[in-house]
Design a protein around this motif. Structure first.
Motif, PDB file in Angstrom:
ATOM      1  N   MET A   1      -9.349  62.611  23.123  1.00  0.00           N
ATOM      2  CA  MET A   1      -8.437  63.320  22.220  1.00  0.00           C
ATOM      3  C   MET A   1      -7.022  63.293  22.770  1.00  0.00           C
ATOM      4  O   MET A   1      -6.803  63.512  23.952  1.00  0.00           O
ATOM      5  N   THR A   2      -6.097  63.002  21.906  1.00  0.00           N
ATOM      6  CA  THR A   2      -4.687  63.009  22.311  1.00  0.00           C
ATOM      7  C   THR A   2      -3.952  64.112  21.549  1.00  0.00           C
ATOM      8  O   THR A   2      -4.508  64.733  20.647  1.00  0.00           O
ATOM      9  N   ASP A   3      -2.697  64.309  21.926  1.00  0.00           N
ATOM     10  CA  ASP A   3      -1.891  65.352  21.295  1.00  0.00           C
ATOM     11  C   ASP A   3      -1.556  64.992  19.846  1.00  0.00           C
ATOM     12  O   ASP A   3      -1.667  65.804  18.939  1.00  0.00           O
ATOM     13  N   THR A   4      -1.165  63.736  19.661  1.00  0.00           N
ATOM     14  CA  THR A   4      -0.675  63.302  18.342  1.00  0.00           C
ATOM     15  C   THR A   4      -1.479  62.108  17.839  1.00  0.00           C
ATOM     16  O   THR A   4      -1.751  61.175  18.596  1.00  0.00           O
ATOM     17  N   LEU A   5      -1.837  62.166  16.568  1.00  0.00           N
ATOM     18  CA  LEU A   5      -2.507  61.034  15.930  1.00  0.00           C
ATOM     19  C   LEU A   5      -1.587  60.462  14.859  1.00  0.00           C
ATOM     20  O   LEU A   5      -1.079  61.208  14.018  1.00  0.00           O
ATOM     21  N   VAL A   6      -1.368  59.153  14.920  1.00  0.00           N
ATOM     22  CA  VAL A   6      -0.637  58.496  13.827  1.00  0.00           C
ATOM     23  C   VAL A   6      -1.664  57.716  13.009  1.00  0.00           C
ATOM     24  O   VAL A   6      -2.371  56.856  13.530  1.00  0.00           O
ATOM     25  N   LEU A   7      -1.735  58.049  11.746  1.00  0.00           N
ATOM     26  CA  LEU A   7      -2.795  57.558  10.874  1.00  0.00           C
ATOM     27  C   LEU A   7      -2.177  56.650   9.812  1.00  0.00           C
ATOM     28  O   LEU A   7      -1.296  57.080   9.069  1.00  0.00           O
ATOM     29  N   GLY A   8      -2.606  55.389   9.767  1.00  0.00           N
ATOM     30  CA  GLY A   8      -2.103  54.482   8.734  1.00  0.00           C
ATOM     31  C   GLY A   8      -3.172  54.266   7.685  1.00  0.00           C
ATOM     32  O   GLY A   8      -4.217  53.709   7.980  1.00  0.00           O
ATOM     33  N   LEU A   9      -2.925  54.696   6.451  1.00  0.00           N
ATOM     34  CA  LEU A   9      -3.952  54.606   5.409  1.00  0.00           C
ATOM     35  C   LEU A   9      -3.622  53.515   4.400  1.00  0.00           C
ATOM     36  O   LEU A   9      -2.452  53.221   4.149  1.00  0.00           O
ATOM     37  N   GLY A  10      -4.666  52.957   3.796  1.00  0.00           N
ATOM     38  CA  GLY A  10      -4.441  51.988   2.722  1.00  0.00           C
ATOM     39  C   GLY A  10      -5.319  50.762   2.878  1.00  0.00           C
ATOM     40  O   GLY A  10      -5.739  50.411   3.978  1.00  0.00           O
ATOM     41  N   ASN A  11      -5.604  50.124   1.764  1.00  0.00           N
ATOM     42  CA  ASN A  11      -6.453  48.937   1.732  1.00  0.00           C
ATOM     43  C   ASN A  11      -5.573  47.700   1.899  1.00  0.00           C
ATOM     44  O   ASN A  11      -4.734  47.406   1.049  1.00  0.00           O
ATOM     45  N   THR A  12      -5.769  46.984   2.988  1.00  0.00           N
ATOM     46  CA  THR A  12      -4.898  45.843   3.289  1.00  0.00           C
ATOM     47  C   THR A  12      -5.150  44.653   2.366  1.00  0.00           C
ATOM     48  O   THR A  12      -4.424  43.667   2.432  1.00  0.00           O
ATOM     49  N   LEU A  13      -6.176  44.721   1.526  1.00  0.00           N
ATOM     50  CA  LEU A  13      -6.392  43.650   0.547  1.00  0.00           C
ATOM     51  C   LEU A  13      -5.621  43.903  -0.739  1.00  0.00           C
ATOM     52  O   LEU A  13      -5.605  43.067  -1.633  1.00  0.00           O
ATOM     53  N   ARG A  14      -5.061  45.096  -0.863  1.00  0.00           N
ATOM     54  CA  ARG A  14      -4.415  45.463  -2.114  1.00  0.00           C
ATOM     55  C   ARG A  14      -2.903  45.532  -1.959  1.00  0.00           C
ATOM     56  O   ARG A  14      -2.292  46.573  -2.148  1.00  0.00           O
ATOM     57  N   GLY A  15      -2.327  44.420  -1.602  1.00  0.00           N
ATOM     58  CA  GLY A  15      -0.869  44.318  -1.559  1.00  0.00           C
ATOM     59  C   GLY A  15      -0.254  45.424  -0.725  1.00  0.00           C
ATOM     60  O   GLY A  15      -0.646  45.656   0.415  1.00  0.00           O
ATOM     61  N   ASP A  16       0.711  46.141  -1.331  1.00  0.00           N
ATOM     62  CA  ASP A  16       1.476  47.128  -0.576  1.00  0.00           C
ATOM     63  C   ASP A  16       0.677  48.381  -0.231  1.00  0.00           C
ATOM     64  O   ASP A  16       1.161  49.237   0.506  1.00  0.00           O
TER      65      ASP A  16
END
Lengths: 159, 437
Positions: A1-16
């Motif tokens: 476990m860390t202090d900060t989580l950076v979460l990148g969401l999204g389907n990389t097959l669906r363009g942007d």
């Protein structure tokens, strides 16, 4: 476990829709302090609840319909933005951030600090690449996230 | 979506729409006039035929990576089917260790998906909670148990597959990263610790009353002689048919219907069912004893023709997968992890089909590879497409039996029926939809 989580969401097959994971890739290439972890959440749903619960601060990066020009981005806090549920009454396949936040709130599991960077997509077709506009936003959002991680709590920005 | 014509006062017309952000989701449309069912369908807007277009002309090595991103819930299943089909096309035989790891990873995804479905989508119905959010407030310990179980399953997937949501370690022939013995021992201890939660899950579903509805149905699942099949096997029907996976088109008989962009399928009858209940009906004898005990506790007996019991069959499979995952880890530890890399592949033209039993049923992947190693053709049949015709047949049988109920009660019975099938109806974008206050 860390202090900060950076979460990148999204389907990389669906363009942007893949712009969130692209920002995570950019950040990983820069090197991050040890108290920060990243997660390419992709099309993750309710499992985000526990992933967020384990951290003091969560920074989410995701494509968002902001009603702005493609590539525009905003720093938001959940109280400022009303997110819409992705889940239907028949399936949880589209459950997403809103659903994970709502479940986390009901179970009293959410970290105190949640920030969302939303980026306006240009297109969401079945293409495994970003548009030029979204691609251009990636380093800018990445730098803003780095700034935020460094403790410089920028006001809600509008770009 | 179409709207229904105005119906006479004496009729019930239900049109349960679920408007969504981008696409996906099902609409249940039922039209009853003067006590007679006129019209009944499940409208689905689903991922169109992008699959072949996405893969054609790309190197075969891209396929497992790309297909794992079709679905956030079945990413391991798509990748496994893809790798197995490519191995059939390129005549590659994975090592025994690779197959053990593949099975272990697969169990992680079955557990993850079934836990999500039975706790978050089905259980709220039985508590009258509407959705998981009120359930989290009224019965937090139930939802926390689900999240705890789901986390162990997700961590299993991350350990073997390299990432939580979309695996990256699986290749044609093997794995690019192997777990250390110490990691497997820790995972085994966590799975051991899950047994109490599995028992509590069985107990929970035992206490819930399942709607009483049966309709004679053809069930289809893969089967293997010595194990409860999830990866590979022979296509097997409760109507007594068996076919090799390469002949899948004889089973799936795809056809398009006007109200749905998903491909419907039918076998010898007007429809058939795939999924946990089909697997249980066909392969129950090869379940782990603890899973068989769970089936007895839940009142699940083969051949069960109540589609609402699909959720009970999922609970049985949760028990099975925990036990079998422990057994697979024991086997891997006893053999010792061999530091093997995926074998070099001899590029050649070829064609291959593979099938897996993903959480919602049989998934087929089919590829043609050119002599340049590029994908020349691809096809994918997902379980929900196979189940659509059967869901509608169930609705047509169910509605006349429950016409004495209020429209709200009929709507709930139909929604619960569709939910029991655990349909995959929106594996699309996960974009945020924001409204500013």
């Amino acid at each position: 476990m860390t202090d900060t989580l950076v979460l990148g969401l999204g389907n990389t097959l669906r363009g942007d829709d893949g712009v969130g994971p692209a920002v995570i890739g950019w950040l990983q290439g820069r090197g991050l302090p040890p108290e920060v972890s990243t997660w390419e959440g992709d099309a993750a749903g309710l499992e985000l609840t526990l992933a967020m619960a384990e951290h003091r601060r969560v920074i989410v990066v995701d494509a968002a319909d902001l009603g702005r020009a493609p590539g525009a981005w905003l720093r938001l806090t959940p109280d400022r933005a009303r997110l819409k549920s992705g889940a239907s009454a028949l399936s949880l396949h589209a459950a997403g951030l809103w659903d994970a936040l709502a479940l986390g709130a009901a179970l009293n599991l959410l970290p105190n600090e949640i920030v969302i960077y939303g980026i306006q997509p240009a297109q969401l077709d079945w293409l495994p690449v970003l548009s030029a506009e979204a691609q251009a936003a990636v380093p800018n959002v990445g730098r803003a996230v780095l700034h935020e991680i460094g403790g410089q709590d920028g006001k809600d920005s509008d770009h | 979506m179409s709207t229904l014509p105005v119906t006479p006062v004496t009729s019930v017309s239900l049109d349960v729409h679920h408007v969504t952000r981008v696409e996906g989701h099902g609409n249940i449309v039922v039209d009853v006039q003067n006590g007679v069912l006129k019209h009944c369908e499940l409208q689905i807007i689903e991922t169109p035929r992008f699959f072949e277009a996405m893969l054609r002309g790309r190197p075969y090595t891209d396929a497992p990576h790309l297909v794992s991103r079709i679905c956030g819930i079945c990413s391991v299943g798509h990748q496994t089917a893809s790798v197995q089909a490519l191995e059939a096309a390129l005549e590659v035989t994975p090592s025994e260790q690779a197959m053990l790891l593949r099975k272990l990873l697969f169990h992680g995804e079955i557990l993850d998906s079934h836990i999500l479905h039975v706790y978050m989508l089905v259980a709220p119905d039985f508590y009258g909670a509407g959705s998981v959010l009120p359930l989290a407030s009224s019965h937090p310990q139930v939802v926390l148990r689900a999240l705890r179980m789901k986390k162990t399953a997700g961590d299993l997937c991350a350990m073997i597959g390299g990432r939580h949501t979309h695996p990256v370690t699986m290749r044609v022939g093997g794995f690019t990263r192997l777990p250390a013995a110490g990691e497997l021992e820790k995972l085994r201890a966590r799975l051991d610790g899950l047994r109490g939660d599995v028992d509590a899950t069985v107990e929970l579903f035992r206490s819930l009353t399942v709607p009483d509805f049966e309709r004679s149905t053809e069930y289809i699942a893969l089967s293997l002689p010595d194990e409860y099949a999830f990866i590979g096997g022979t296509i097997t029907s409760t109507d007594g048919f068996q076919l090799p996976v390469s002949a899948y088109r004889e089973v799936t008989n795809e056809f398009l219907v006007p109200h749905s962009t998903a491909k419907h399928t039918s076998h010898h009858r007007e429809s058939y069912m795939v999924g946990a209940l089909a697997r249980f009906n066909i392969n129950h004898a090869r379940l782990h004893p603890r899973a068989r005990a769970a089936a007895v506790a839940l009142g699940l007996k083969p051949i069960c023709a109540n589609p609402y019991m699909n959720s009970a069959a999922q609970v049985v499979e949760i028990a099975h997968c925990v036990e079998d995952a422990v057994a697979l880890i024991d086997k891997l530890l006893a053999r010792g992890i061999l530091p093997e890399a995926p074998p070099a592949v001899d590029i050649r033209a070829g064609e291959g089909v593979a099938a897996c039993e993903v959480p919602r049923g049989t998934l087929y992947h089919h590829y043609r590879i050119g002599d340049d190693g590029q994908v020349a053709g691809a096809n994918c049949i997902i379980p929900t497409g196979q189940n659509l015709a059967n869901i509608e047949a169930d609705m047509r049988a169910l509605v006349p039996r429950i016409l004495d109920r209020t429209p709200d009660q009929i709507r709930l019975a139909l929604e619960m029926l569709v939910r029991a099938y655990d349909p995959c109806i929106s594996c699309a974008t996960h974009m945020l939809d924001i409204r500013f206050e």
